[in-house]
Design a protein around this motif. Structure first.
Motif, PDB file in Angstrom:
ATOM      1  N   SER A 118     -16.925 -20.564  20.398  1.00 14.39           N
ATOM      2  CA  SER A 118     -17.876 -19.453  20.409  1.00 14.39           C
ATOM      3  C   SER A 118     -18.773 -19.552  19.183  1.00 14.39           C
ATOM      4  CB  SER A 118     -17.144 -18.107  20.415  1.00 14.39           C
ATOM      5  OG  SER A 118     -16.281 -17.989  19.301  1.00 14.39           O
ATOM      6  N   GLU A 119     -19.952 -18.980  19.263  1.00 14.32           N
ATOM      7  CA  GLU A 119     -20.909 -18.991  18.147  1.00 14.32           C
ATOM      8  C   GLU A 119     -20.285 -18.318  16.920  1.00 14.32           C
ATOM      9  OE1 GLU A 119     -24.436 -19.076  15.769  1.00 14.32           O
ATOM     10  OE2 GLU A 119     -23.967 -20.162  17.610  1.00 14.32           O
ATOM     11  N   PRO A 120     -20.232 -19.002  15.781  1.00 11.06           N
ATOM     12  CA  PRO A 120     -19.693 -18.378  14.569  1.00 11.06           C
ATOM     13  C   PRO A 120     -20.443 -17.098  14.219  1.00 11.06           C
ATOM     14  CG  PRO A 120     -19.904 -20.739  14.257  1.00 11.06           C
ATOM     15  CD  PRO A 120     -20.594 -20.413  15.558  1.00 11.06           C
ATOM     16  N   GLN A 121     -19.696 -16.118  13.734  1.00 11.76           N
ATOM     17  CA  GLN A 121     -20.304 -14.835  13.385  1.00 11.76           C
ATOM     18  C   GLN A 121     -21.206 -14.951  12.173  1.00 11.76           C
ATOM     19  OE1 GLN A 121     -17.475 -11.940  12.031  1.00 11.76           O
ATOM     20  NE2 GLN A 121     -18.965 -10.266  11.918  1.00 11.76           N
ATOM     21  N   HIS A 158     -27.971 -22.450  17.464  1.00 14.77           N
ATOM     22  CA  HIS A 158     -27.258 -21.187  17.593  1.00 14.77           C
ATOM     23  C   HIS A 158     -27.167 -20.727  19.041  1.00 14.77           C
ATOM     24  CE1 HIS A 158     -26.751 -20.487  13.305  1.00 14.77           C
ATOM     25  NE2 HIS A 158     -27.949 -21.011  13.155  1.00 14.77           N
ATOM     26  N   ASN A 159     -25.964 -20.266  19.382  1.00 16.12           N
ATOM     27  CA  ASN A 159     -25.624 -19.789  20.730  1.00 16.12           C
ATOM     28  C   ASN A 159     -25.631 -20.906  21.772  1.00 16.12           C
ATOM     29  OD1 ASN A 159     -25.377 -16.956  19.986  1.00 16.12           O
ATOM     30  ND2 ASN A 159     -27.606 -17.009  19.744  1.00 16.12           N
ATOM     31  N   GLU A 160     -25.738 -22.169  21.325  1.00 11.25           N
ATOM     32  CA  GLU A 160     -25.687 -23.309  22.242  1.00 11.25           C
ATOM     33  C   GLU A 160     -24.567 -24.275  21.874  1.00 11.25           C
ATOM     34  OE1 GLU A 160     -29.355 -25.332  22.933  1.00 11.25           O
ATOM     35  OE2 GLU A 160     -30.522 -23.482  23.008  1.00 11.25           O
ATOM     36  N   GLY A 196     -15.640 -40.632  18.011  1.00 11.36           N
ATOM     37  CA  GLY A 196     -16.947 -40.733  17.370  1.00 11.36           C
ATOM     38  C   GLY A 196     -17.565 -39.400  17.004  1.00 11.36           C
ATOM     39  N   GLY A 197     -16.799 -38.314  17.121  1.00 11.65           N
ATOM     40  CA  GLY A 197     -17.311 -36.992  16.777  1.00 11.65           C
ATOM     41  C   GLY A 197     -16.887 -35.951  17.791  1.00 11.65           C
ATOM     42  N   VAL A 198     -17.194 -34.698  17.471  1.00  9.05           N
ATOM     43  CA  VAL A 198     -16.870 -33.575  18.348  1.00  9.05           C
ATOM     44  C   VAL A 198     -18.093 -32.682  18.477  1.00  9.05           C
ATOM     45  CG1 VAL A 198     -15.404 -31.550  18.704  1.00  9.05           C
ATOM     46  CG2 VAL A 198     -14.452 -33.599  17.609  1.00  9.05           C
ATOM     47  N   THR A 199     -18.438 -32.350  19.708  1.00  6.76           N
ATOM     48  CA  THR A 199     -19.497 -31.377  19.963  1.00  6.76           C
ATOM     49  C   THR A 199     -18.860 -30.118  20.528  1.00  6.76           C
ATOM     50  OG1 THR A 199     -21.216 -33.036  20.373  1.00  6.76           O
ATOM     51  CG2 THR A 199     -21.567 -30.842  21.311  1.00  6.76           C
ATOM     52  N   PHE A 200     -19.055 -29.006  19.847  1.00  5.15           N
ATOM     53  CA  PHE A 200     -18.555 -27.732  20.338  1.00  5.15           C
ATOM     54  C   PHE A 200     -19.676 -27.001  21.064  1.00  5.15           C
ATOM     55  CE2 PHE A 200     -15.501 -28.154  16.701  1.00  5.15           C
ATOM     56  CZ  PHE A 200     -14.350 -28.206  17.474  1.00  5.15           C
ATOM     57  N   LYS A 201     -19.438 -26.728  22.349  1.00  4.57           N
ATOM     58  CA  LYS A 201     -20.387 -25.945  23.135  1.00  4.57           C
ATOM     59  C   LYS A 201     -19.988 -24.479  23.097  1.00  4.57           C
ATOM     60  CE  LYS A 201     -22.015 -29.358  26.527  1.00  4.57           C
ATOM     61  NZ  LYS A 201     -22.166 -29.626  27.997  1.00  4.57           N
ATOM     62  N   PHE A 202     -20.983 -23.605  22.948  1.00  6.78           N
ATOM     63  CA  PHE A 202     -20.738 -22.170  22.912  1.00  6.78           C
ATOM     64  C   PHE A 202     -21.066 -21.596  24.293  1.00  6.78           C
ATOM     65  CE2 PHE A 202     -22.515 -22.873  18.424  1.00  6.78           C
ATOM     66  CZ  PHE A 202     -21.289 -23.321  17.962  1.00  6.78           C
ATOM     67  N   TYR A 203     -20.036 -21.185  25.010  1.00  4.82           N
ATOM     68  CA  TYR A 203     -20.212 -20.732  26.390  1.00  4.82           C
ATOM     69  C   TYR A 203     -20.355 -19.214  26.467  1.00  4.82           C
ATOM     70  CZ  TYR A 203     -19.036 -25.345  28.243  1.00  4.82           C
ATOM     71  OH  TYR A 203     -19.053 -26.684  28.557  1.00  4.82           O
ATOM     72  N   SER A 204     -21.161 -18.770  27.405  1.00  8.70           N
ATOM     73  CA  SER A 204     -21.345 -17.332  27.613  1.00  8.70           C
ATOM     74  C   SER A 204     -20.219 -16.747  28.458  1.00  8.70           C
ATOM     75  CB  SER A 204     -22.697 -17.045  28.281  1.00  8.70           C
ATOM     76  OG  SER A 204     -22.791 -17.719  29.532  1.00  8.70           O
TER      77      SER A 204
END
Length: 534
Positions: free
Chosen positions: A28-31, A216-218, A237-245
């Motif tokens: 989730s998007e960090p506060q 942000h928010n993505e 090779g890395g981590v991509t965190f997706k922020f889901y609605s």
């Protein structure tokens, strides 16, 4: 303690994995900006745990392991000497020194950050915090205290000492939590400087935030840190965190292969996900406690009438039925305030009958409260729509409504950040969803930060001197069995006063996509991303 883990046997047809493959996970998007001592929610916390290396880290079972620390020693459990490894550095090339820790810990108190209370055991904390609060009151936007904690001393570049107010045998157990992470000089300064730092942090962990990747928010992209030397060496090779609605959208992406790892199954899939994912799923106990809390500003829940109403509402909730029908066995009704996987949990706690569904008693208590101060208005429970909470909130509110005969309903917010901002700023007017994912495996961590006076996550501003004193006694007890008895006494106070309404303990419910290997969910439900390949 039970480890919440499961291994993946998936992979490519030839069994080989690509060490450069980027793993895609949900979050989730960090506060707030990514400043360790100013982050107390899970969205930012998950990222911080992968981009920072602290004195310790917690392994899959929750056991602390040395990371930047060389040794953490004390002869009396009150005066501690911490030695760090001298060959680690931040991503800007500056060395990690003892000053990096001392300055970061002091700054958290000088700016009264969200996690400042984690340092309350250190000598000089109260004095430094008072100075900070006075400075902030004089200048709410930029106020910063100018007093350091007297109990922190830099000896040399690789040694510092910590003097506590009293002996506390579990002090080292806390030091893997993010509040205790170090900061480079670039992260030390006035509020504007620290905020700017948190938007593009310079760190020392297994991963770094890829420059300009925080949309942000993505999503946010993490890349391996070539200078990291600890045990959590990235295998990918890395981590991509997706922020889901919504969690449903994340689960759909998992099934299609657009998401590699998911740590929160939507309620719509509770009954099917284990069949759909097979051995790529997990459903195990975890160190997570769920509840809801009333703001201190709601006068209806203050005084004698308020105490009766809290008990009535708690007894009006059919936890067992909701865990069975909504969560389909992925939650366990609460019997105390500490998750069952944590040593010190007690399902036979005196007074915990207030957590059992008892409509007759609930109505009696509500009637007694009305005789003191008649009920007005309705009951609303705020929750974040991106977290998959609507079904259980509706069920809880219907249980209360049908039992007590009052209007009760959910109050949705679009995302976690939105509701947390109102809770943090004390502007929220309704009851609100709360919960706790353990920072370290100790009963104190489930009690002190949430209900201790001035606790970092004491969202209802609860305060009881007797409760506070019991926590201090427990920390100062070297015999853990005796400490557990004292924690029980502290919880008995909570059972009477209900600063939050306990609901249930959560399992870790997650899964991973085909071809993904090495997935382990740790003791507090989070995947160990550095170990995952595909």
């Amino acid at each position: 303690m039970t480890a919440c883990s499961s291994g993946s046997d998936g992979g490519s047809a030839d069994g080989k994995t690509d060490p450069n493959a980027v793993i895609v996970g949900n979050n989730s998007e960090p506060q707030r900006p990514l400043v360790p001592a100013d982050t107390n929610e899970t969205g930012g916390g998950l990222i911080l745990d992968h981009i920072f290396a602290g004195l310790e880290y917690y392994d899959v079972k929750g056991n602390p392991q040395m990371e930047v620390a060389e040794s953490i020693e004390s002869e009396d459990n009150q005066n501690w000497t911490i030695k760090i490894k001298g060959d680690t550095k931040f991503s800007d090339g500056t060395p990690v020194t003892s000053k990096s820790f001392v300055d970061a810990w002091n700054q958290s108190v000088k700016q009264s950050m969200l996690n400042a209370s984690f340092f309350e055991s250190i000598q000089g904390y109260d004095e430094a915090l008072k100075v900070a609060e006075a400075a902030i009151e004089a200048d709410k936007e930029n106020g910063v205290g100018d007093m350091d904690m007297s109990g922190l001393k830099v000896v040399d570049d690789t040694t510092f000492t910590v003097a506590l107010n009293q002996p506390e045998s579990d002090f080292p157990l806390r030091l893997g939590y993010s509040a205790f992470y170090p900061l480079p000089e670039a992260g030390i300064g006035d509020r504007a400087k620290v905020k700017a730092y948190g938007a593009n942090p310079i760190t020392n962990g297994p991963y770094l935030v890829k420059k300009d990747s925080w949309k942000h928010n993505e999503q946010i992209e993490l890349i391996p840190n070539p200078d990291y030397k600890g045990d959590r060496m990235p295998k990918n090779g890395g981590v991509t965190f997706k922020f889901y609605s919504t969690q449903d959208a994340a689960y759909n992406d998992l099934q299609s292969g657009a998401l590699d790892v998911l740590d929160a199954i939507p309620d719509s899939a509770f009954g099917t996900y284990q069949d759909e994912l097979g051995d790529r799923s997990v459903n195990e106990p975890s160190a997570i406690f769920q509840s809801f809390t009333f703001p201190k500003s709601d006068a209806r829940f203050q005084g004698e009438a308020g105490a009766l109403r809290l008990q009535a509402i708690s007894m009006a909730i059919n936890r067992a039925e909701i865990c069975k029908t909504i969560f389909q066995g992925t939650r366990t009704p609460a019997t105390d305030f500490i998750a069952p996987v944590i040593p010190g949990h007690n399902d036979s706690l005196k007074g915990n009958e207030v957590l059992k569904f008892n409509p007759k008693k609930a109505k009696e208590l509500w009637k007694q409260a009305d005789a003191i101060a008649p009920w007005t208005g309705d009951l609303q429970l705020a929750y974040n729509s991106d977290g998959g909470h609507q079904a259980w909130v509706d069920a809880v509110m219907n249980s209360i409504k049908n039992t007590l005969g009052i209007e009760a309903k959910g109050a949705p917010y679009p995302d976690f950040k939105s509701i947390r901002n109102e809770v943090t700023n004390r502007t929220i007017k309704t009851a609100f969803r709360t919960g706790w994912q353990a920072d370290y495996p100790s009963p104190f961590n489930f009690l002190g930060p949430l209900y201790g006076t001035g606790g970092s996550s004491n969202d209802g501003d609860y305060s009881n001197p007797d409760f506070d004193n019991l926590l201090k006694q427990a920390l100062n007890t070297s015999d853990q069995k005796e400490a557990f008895k004292i924690y029980d006494q502290a919880q008995e106070i909570l059972m009477k006063e209900l600063p939050t309404i306990p609901l249930w303990y959560s399992n870790v419910n997650g899964g991973w996509a085909e071809g993904v290997q090495g997935v382990q969910f740790d003791w507090h439900s989070k995947p160990l991303y550095f170990d995952i390949t595909k």
